[in-house]
Scaffold this motif. Sequence first.
Motif, PDB file in Angstrom:
ATOM      1  N   GLU A  23       9.980  19.440  83.360  1.00 29.36           N
ATOM      2  CA  GLU A  23      10.520  18.370  82.880  1.00 29.36           C
ATOM      3  C   GLU A  23       9.392  17.385  82.444  1.00 29.36           C
ATOM      4  OE1 GLU A  23      13.431  16.488  85.528  1.00 29.36           O
ATOM      5  OE2 GLU A  23      11.995  15.761  86.754  1.00 29.36           O
ATOM      6  N   SER A  28       7.783  18.597  87.460  1.00 28.36           N
ATOM      7  CA  SER A  28       7.696  17.199  86.652  1.00 28.36           C
ATOM      8  C   SER A  28       5.777  17.216  85.979  1.00 28.36           C
ATOM      9  CB  SER A  28       8.066  16.078  87.449  1.00 28.36           C
ATOM     10  OG  SER A  28       9.633  16.050  87.900  1.00 28.36           O
ATOM     11  N   THR A  88      12.087  22.421  90.018  1.00 32.77           N
ATOM     12  CA  THR A  88      12.017  21.542  88.995  1.00 32.77           C
ATOM     13  C   THR A  88      10.374  21.292  88.986  1.00 32.77           C
ATOM     14  OG1 THR A  88      14.187  20.673  89.221  1.00 32.77           O
ATOM     15  CG2 THR A  88      12.445  19.210  87.953  1.00 32.77           C
ATOM     16  N   VAL A 140      13.757  25.271  80.465  1.00 28.12           N
ATOM     17  CA  VAL A 140      14.188  25.928  81.654  1.00 28.12           C
ATOM     18  C   VAL A 140      13.430  27.344  81.366  1.00 28.12           C
ATOM     19  CG1 VAL A 140      15.779  27.077  83.461  1.00 28.12           C
ATOM     20  CG2 VAL A 140      16.203  24.610  82.346  1.00 28.12           C
ATOM     21  N   THR A 144      13.346  27.721  86.582  1.00 29.49           N
ATOM     22  CA  THR A 144      12.471  26.627  86.755  1.00 29.49           C
ATOM     23  C   THR A 144      12.657  25.424  85.667  1.00 29.49           C
ATOM     24  OG1 THR A 144      10.762  27.696  88.394  1.00 29.49           O
ATOM     25  CG2 THR A 144      10.122  25.582  86.985  1.00 29.49           C
ATOM     26  N   LYS A 145      12.940  24.349  86.057  1.00 27.67           N
ATOM     27  CA  LYS A 145      13.024  23.270  84.989  1.00 27.67           C
ATOM     28  C   LYS A 145      11.564  22.673  84.824  1.00 27.67           C
ATOM     29  CE  LYS A 145      15.578  19.423  82.945  1.00 27.67           C
ATOM     30  NZ  LYS A 145      17.047  18.380  83.578  1.00 27.67           N
TER      31      LYS A 145
END
Lengths: 114, 108
Positions: B106, B12, B10, B86, B103-104
């Motif tokens: 966000e 951010s 993830t 994603v 891989t996200k």
Amino acid sequence: QVQLQESGPGLVKPSQTLSLTCTVSGGSISSGTYYWNWIRQPAGKGLDWIGHISTSGSTNYNPSLKSRVTMSLDTSKNQLSLELSSVTAADTAVYYCTRNGGLWGQGTLVTVSS
Amino acid sequence: EIVLTQSPATLSLSPGERATLSCGASQSVTSSYLAWYQQKPGLAPRLLIYDVSSRATGIPDRFSGSGSGTDFTLTISRLEPEDFAVYYCQQYGSFPVTFGGGTKVEIK
């Protein structure tokens, strides 16, 4: 432009055979040199390549599924098909047909449950 | 089978920031046959990059791919609101074709 549309039963019983069709519109399934793929994605998980069939009809399957998978082309209907035998709950997923070069269908959800 | 490992799982970030996504292969990817896809909820994946660094039709130039051998990178130069999704890498040089775990990206 070429478009792909998957279709088939949304619910299949365990031990039965899952059968899906992908209808190709806007172009011939037998023209050019392409690989037509089936890819699946369980809910919330990643992408799994099931296998592909070329415009000449040659196939390659993922070894993890090879004993249960059959892919074919029907040029008269401009369709490709997928059969997956002896299904279990682990085969529950969204199934996509794709063509190399980035062309994907919208996907169809298949649930394996009694 | 070539195993693709994506990192981080993830990411951010805020709109306007730069995103760097990594994809590592367990063995060298044949003929640089490495692609990147973007997937949004409920939709099919969309091809962004093929052959390591070639952008697919209609993909904005803020997306770029690089790498060779076993290490590959997708870079989004400045994140737009529609880029939060994603991302998957895929190798198609060896059978079976394989994908990374994703891989996200966000919103922070």
